[in-house]
Design a protein around this motif. Sequence first.
Motif, short mmCIF file in Angstrom:
data_model
loop_
_atom_site.label_atom_id
_atom_site.label_comp_id
_atom_site.label_asym_id
_atom_site.label_seq_id
_atom_site.Cartn_x
_atom_site.Cartn_y
_atom_site.Cartn_z
N SER A 121 8.36 -61.86 -72.40
CA SER A 121 8.00 -61.56 -71.01
C SER A 121 9.17 -60.93 -70.27
O SER A 121 8.96 -60.03 -69.45
CB SER A 121 7.47 -62.81 -70.30
OG SER A 121 8.41 -63.85 -70.41
N SER A 122 10.40 -61.37 -70.59
CA SER A 122 11.53 -60.75 -69.87
C SER A 122 11.69 -59.28 -70.28
O SER A 122 12.03 -58.43 -69.48
CB SER A 122 12.82 -61.54 -70.11
OG SER A 122 13.16 -61.51 -71.47
N PHE A 123 11.35 -59.00 -71.56
CA PHE A 123 11.40 -57.60 -72.03
C PHE A 123 10.37 -56.76 -71.28
O PHE A 123 10.65 -55.67 -70.80
CB PHE A 123 11.14 -57.55 -73.54
CG PHE A 123 10.95 -56.18 -74.08
CD1 PHE A 123 12.05 -55.35 -74.28
CD2 PHE A 123 9.68 -55.69 -74.37
CE1 PHE A 123 11.89 -54.07 -74.77
CE2 PHE A 123 9.51 -54.41 -74.86
CZ PHE A 123 10.61 -53.60 -75.06
N ILE A 124 9.15 -57.32 -71.14
CA ILE A 124 8.08 -56.57 -70.47
C ILE A 124 8.41 -56.35 -69.00
O ILE A 124 8.28 -55.23 -68.48
CB ILE A 124 6.72 -57.31 -70.63
CG1 ILE A 124 6.31 -57.29 -72.11
CG2 ILE A 124 5.64 -56.65 -69.77
CD1 ILE A 124 5.14 -58.18 -72.44
N VAL A 125 8.89 -57.43 -68.36
CA VAL A 125 9.26 -57.31 -66.94
C VAL A 125 10.37 -56.26 -66.78
O VAL A 125 10.33 -55.40 -65.89
CB VAL A 125 9.70 -58.67 -66.36
CG1 VAL A 125 10.30 -58.51 -64.97
CG2 VAL A 125 8.52 -59.62 -66.31
N GLY A 126 11.36 -56.32 -67.69
CA GLY A 126 12.47 -55.36 -67.64
C GLY A 126 11.97 -53.93 -67.81
O GLY A 126 12.42 -53.02 -67.10
N LEU A 127 10.99 -53.76 -68.70
CA LEU A 127 10.44 -52.43 -68.97
C LEU A 127 9.74 -51.89 -67.73
O LEU A 127 9.93 -50.73 -67.33
CB LEU A 127 9.45 -52.54 -70.14
CG LEU A 127 9.07 -51.23 -70.84
CD1 LEU A 127 10.27 -50.68 -71.59
CD2 LEU A 127 7.91 -51.48 -71.80
N TYR B 250 10.23 -52.82 -64.65
CA TYR B 250 11.26 -52.58 -63.64
C TYR B 250 11.92 -51.23 -63.85
O TYR B 250 12.10 -50.44 -62.93
CB TYR B 250 12.28 -53.73 -63.74
CG TYR B 250 13.38 -53.69 -62.73
CD1 TYR B 250 13.12 -53.97 -61.37
CD2 TYR B 250 14.69 -53.39 -63.10
CE1 TYR B 250 14.13 -53.94 -60.44
CE2 TYR B 250 15.71 -53.36 -62.18
CZ TYR B 250 15.43 -53.64 -60.84
OH TYR B 250 16.44 -53.60 -59.93
N TYR B 251 12.22 -50.94 -65.14
CA TYR B 251 12.88 -49.70 -65.51
C TYR B 251 12.00 -48.50 -65.17
O TYR B 251 12.44 -47.53 -64.58
CB TYR B 251 13.22 -49.73 -67.00
CG TYR B 251 13.81 -48.46 -67.53
CD1 TYR B 251 15.15 -48.12 -67.25
CD2 TYR B 251 13.05 -47.60 -68.32
CE1 TYR B 251 15.68 -46.95 -67.74
CE2 TYR B 251 13.58 -46.43 -68.80
CZ TYR B 251 14.90 -46.10 -68.52
OH TYR B 251 15.43 -44.93 -68.99
N LEU B 252 10.68 -48.61 -65.54
CA LEU B 252 9.76 -47.50 -65.31
C LEU B 252 9.59 -47.23 -63.82
O LEU B 252 9.54 -46.09 -63.39
CB LEU B 252 8.40 -47.82 -65.94
CG LEU B 252 8.40 -47.83 -67.47
CD1 LEU B 252 7.04 -48.26 -68.00
CD2 LEU B 252 8.77 -46.45 -68.03
N PHE B 253 9.51 -48.27 -63.01
CA PHE B 253 9.33 -48.08 -61.57
C PHE B 253 10.56 -47.48 -60.92
O PHE B 253 10.47 -46.80 -59.92
CB PHE B 253 8.94 -49.41 -60.91
CG PHE B 253 7.47 -49.65 -60.92
CD1 PHE B 253 6.66 -49.13 -59.90
CD2 PHE B 253 6.86 -50.32 -61.96
CE1 PHE B 253 5.30 -49.32 -59.93
CE2 PHE B 253 5.50 -50.52 -62.00
CZ PHE B 253 4.71 -50.01 -60.98
N LYS B 254 11.72 -47.76 -61.48
CA LYS B 254 12.96 -47.25 -60.91
C LYS B 254 13.13 -45.76 -61.16
O LYS B 254 13.82 -45.07 -60.43
CB LYS B 254 14.16 -48.02 -61.49
CG LYS B 254 14.53 -49.23 -60.67
CD LYS B 254 15.95 -49.64 -60.97
CE LYS B 254 16.80 -49.61 -59.73
NZ LYS B 254 18.17 -50.05 -60.07
#
Lengths: 150, 336
Positions: free
Chosen positions: A137-143, A145-149
């Motif tokens: 889940s932390s990987f998915i959340v990080g992904l 976050y990255y895409l939105f940035k």
Amino acid sequence: MVKKLTKEQQDFQQYINKKKPKPPYIKNAFFAFLVGGFICTIGQFILNFYISLGLTFKEAGAPTSATMVFIGALLTGLGIYDDIGKIAGAGSVVPITGFANSIVSPAMEFKREGYVFGVAAKMFVVAGPVLVYGLTSSFIVGLIYYLFKL
Amino acid sequence: MADRKIGSQTIKFNKPPSIIGTGTVVGPKEGIGPLKDYFDLIINDDLYSEKSWEKAERKMLKEASEMAIKNSKIPFANIEYFISGDLLNQIISSAFTARELGSPFLGIYGACSTIAEGMGLGAILIDGGYADNLLVATSSHFCTAERQFRFPLELGNQRPPTAQWTVTGAGAAVVSSDIKNPRITYFTFGKIIDMGEVDSNSMGTAMAPAAVDTMIRHFQDTGRTPDYYDLIVTGDLSSIGKDVAEDLMKQKGYDISNNYTDCGIMIYNNKQDVHSGGSGCACAATVTCGYLFKQMLEKKYNRVLLVATGALLSTTSSQQGETIPCIAYALSLENL
């Protein structure tokens, strides 16, 4: 595939659910709040201590976690943590000391089956799911976050 | 022609076999419970000076077995069969104890109902003329059961109020063709009853319908009523399950509330933090071989119906979401 319950079984289950006593939710929540809060307060003291030694707030996080893990593991080894857990429930499971408890307790329990197939193989039997889904889940959340940035 | 079978599930023994001696060993927690004076040996350390819980369990089983033979005052060589079962995978406590004892071995699995299943089968062998003396035994250990069925001991988790505490102990009895009291007069086999319980932390409610089914079958087959018995004891339904069993019996028209109790309630007092009560093979076994046997010898009880129950689940079946198949065996113990 699990069989569907018959009408008779469903009626019995309904009756049984009325018979079963409910866990004392309010009392459990109160002690979880108290003990969980207490563990976090200790964590804060330790964090402040590392900051007073000259570490920055960010740097102090890692040694604080390590110290809390050590305390959790030690109390497990001394046979105290399970007694705390009996009263505190999630209050002592959720903090990082509970994570230490979930790894040390099976490691202790299965020592008699040897260091390879006992301790090492069984060590993550409780904590394993937490790690798998925590990391996923932390990987998915990080992904996300990255895409939105971008 | 099966002349000893009556009704659909009950055996009436022609020459009711006797229980001529018992042995019980219990752990420290059971040793401070209400029945402490009825046990032969109370160990003061859960490990019993062994290297593992499993070794401790089988040491208790062996000691209880030897004690039963000693108390029955027959030579060891006269034991013709050893019937035993326990909770551990592949019933290792029993098989390893049989290795030490050296008698011909019949391994059975009835979970917590093992003692009644074993005594019933033993009585059949004796009454059938296949043996004169045999040993029935079973054991369980809180620590071995926890690690096999639940969590590591030191894990800080909470147990629900329906949970039961596995009894640490072992019980053994010598069943014989000698004419002595108490006698095994009837044995009612149980059917698997599954009322859809999936919660392995609520065995009492899962097993109650099985106990009720066997009890009613016993009363119908024998033509007896609940008042016939001084005491009706179910083996480990504990407080919630006992309530349910009483309710269900009442619904079927049998009032057992006057003379009914449960091994899981008898073995601990309510300050011992065991949630709804005791369970495990040793629960019914130590209560029967300890308390009930000695009370019957003193003629405090003369007619006892033991209905030992077992939840025949495994960790695999539970994890796959299967409901719990349950069984109960009824044994009529009487002073004739």
